[in-house]
Design a protein around this motif. Sequence first.
Motif: not given
Ligand SMILES: Cc1cc2nc3c(=O)[nH]c(=O)nc-3n(C[C@H](O)[C@H](O)[C@H](O)COP(=O)(O)O)c2cc1C
Length: 443
Positions: A37, A125, A351
């Motif tokens: 998400s 979500q 990301r």
């Molecule tokens: C721009 C952005 C927006 C996010 N918005 C949400 C969200 O709405 N809900 C959620 O559960 N996590 C959100 N996250 C967290 C991501 O789902 C994820 O847990 C976090 O980026 C770590 O994963 P990664 O290292 O693959 O980026 C967001 C992350 C980013 C970068």
Amino acid sequence: MTLKRFPNAANVSAEILGEPLKFPNGRVAPNRLMKASMSERLSTYAPEDPKKHGLPTEKILNAYEKWGNGQFGMVITGNVMVHPTNLEAAGNAIIFQEGDSSERRSLFTQWAQKTKQDGALAIMQISHAGRQTSVTVNPTPWGASDIELKTDPPGSRYGKPIGLTTDQVKTEVIDRFVYAAKYAYECGFDGVQLHGAFGYMLTQFTSPTTNKRTDKYGGSLENRNRVIMEIYDEIKKEIPVSSGFLVGIKTNSKEYQDEGTTVEDAKAFCEAYEKKGFDFVELTGGTAEKFKFEHERESTKIREAFFVEFADVIRPVFKNTVVYLTGGFRTVGAMVDAVQRNTTQGIGLGRPVTAEPDLPKKILSGSVPSAVQDAFNPNNIIYQIMASVSQIEEMGRNSLEKSGGNVMDQISDFSDEQVVAGFEEKLAKMFGGNAKKTVEVEA
Ligand SMILES: Cc1cc2nc3c(=O)[nH]c(=O)nc-3n(C[C@H](O)[C@H](O)[C@H](O)COP(=O)(O)O)c2cc1C
């Protein structure tokens, strides 16, 4: 453009990532890769006009059309809010009874359709921001209790929460989650994920740092988890089991707060989700006060995923519930290793898939060994998050057709140092050199 990628230490086949994942209710995700998400902040904001408030826009549909051609097993939307005045941010999509209209239904239906076109499960979500509502949206949001979020200076970013009465737990939280879940079902989504992580409303109940209640929703671990269990039960009453509609939850493996939930608490919560029959659980960690999108320990760096050691502790409780782990995965080697060790069954990607909406397709075909490596300072999480926000907007500018069938159309290449330098300059100007404070929470 030539994208720079993370070096893939273990040169292994991605085959295991292409295996289908079967949920307890019989539904199947075609592979193990999941789009995590990420808040799009591309919906309308019109608090004075319920029918026009929180409507998904064309940009969202375009972005999901691209992810919907990326060969994910599961795609989870950014947080869709269940309460019109308790938002994670202005620009969130919202589902609420007062705002129902054929226009809203049509937009959410298109959203589901765009997402599922290459066979991914489309999961919405659903979330309630509670005390993590921006003060500009609402100076007095709801909270499990009236514990204000600590910011510097105090009160600068979030409203002062009002603790819910026992009756209001039902009307302002439970009923609204259930309404949104049913709406998602009616619009063609394959399931919902309750946002039970990062300090939003459901964590405000589960965490002893924010839950000071003395009724049946406070005190013991079981009581603090009750609101989630009741939401689950009510959703199951509203949506026929035969539909195969999935219900999952994103939950913290650790909160990183003094007196916050520990990994042992998280294990107990997960045991309850397994027993209850949740279809999937996504493990993550942190809160808005303790942001954890980075490595805390050297030991986890080798395995990439930030919460891998906590996932190892929690994993044994899951027998039927499918487990996903999100945060930090960048190379095929680490993803395959996490699955082979049985730390997790599914791999969540955040990301990396704003840089490349079809990363799963490339990984599964063996054409890339890893995600794009951005040129940001690895400790500058805020800029990385802003970069992803910007890439989602770029994905949304054109439909896939207008993009000439190229899902990468318009997306900034942040593996290029010059592009990063230009972006950082723009952010510094926008925030007067104080981006860290201004953009404290994005998740
Ligand atoms: C721009 C952005 C927006 C996010 N918005 C949400 C969200 O709405 N809900 C959620 O559960 N996590 C959100 N996250 C967290 C991501 O789902 C994820 O847990 C976090 O980026 C770590 O994963 P990664 O290292 O693959 O980026 C967001 C992350 C980013 C970068």
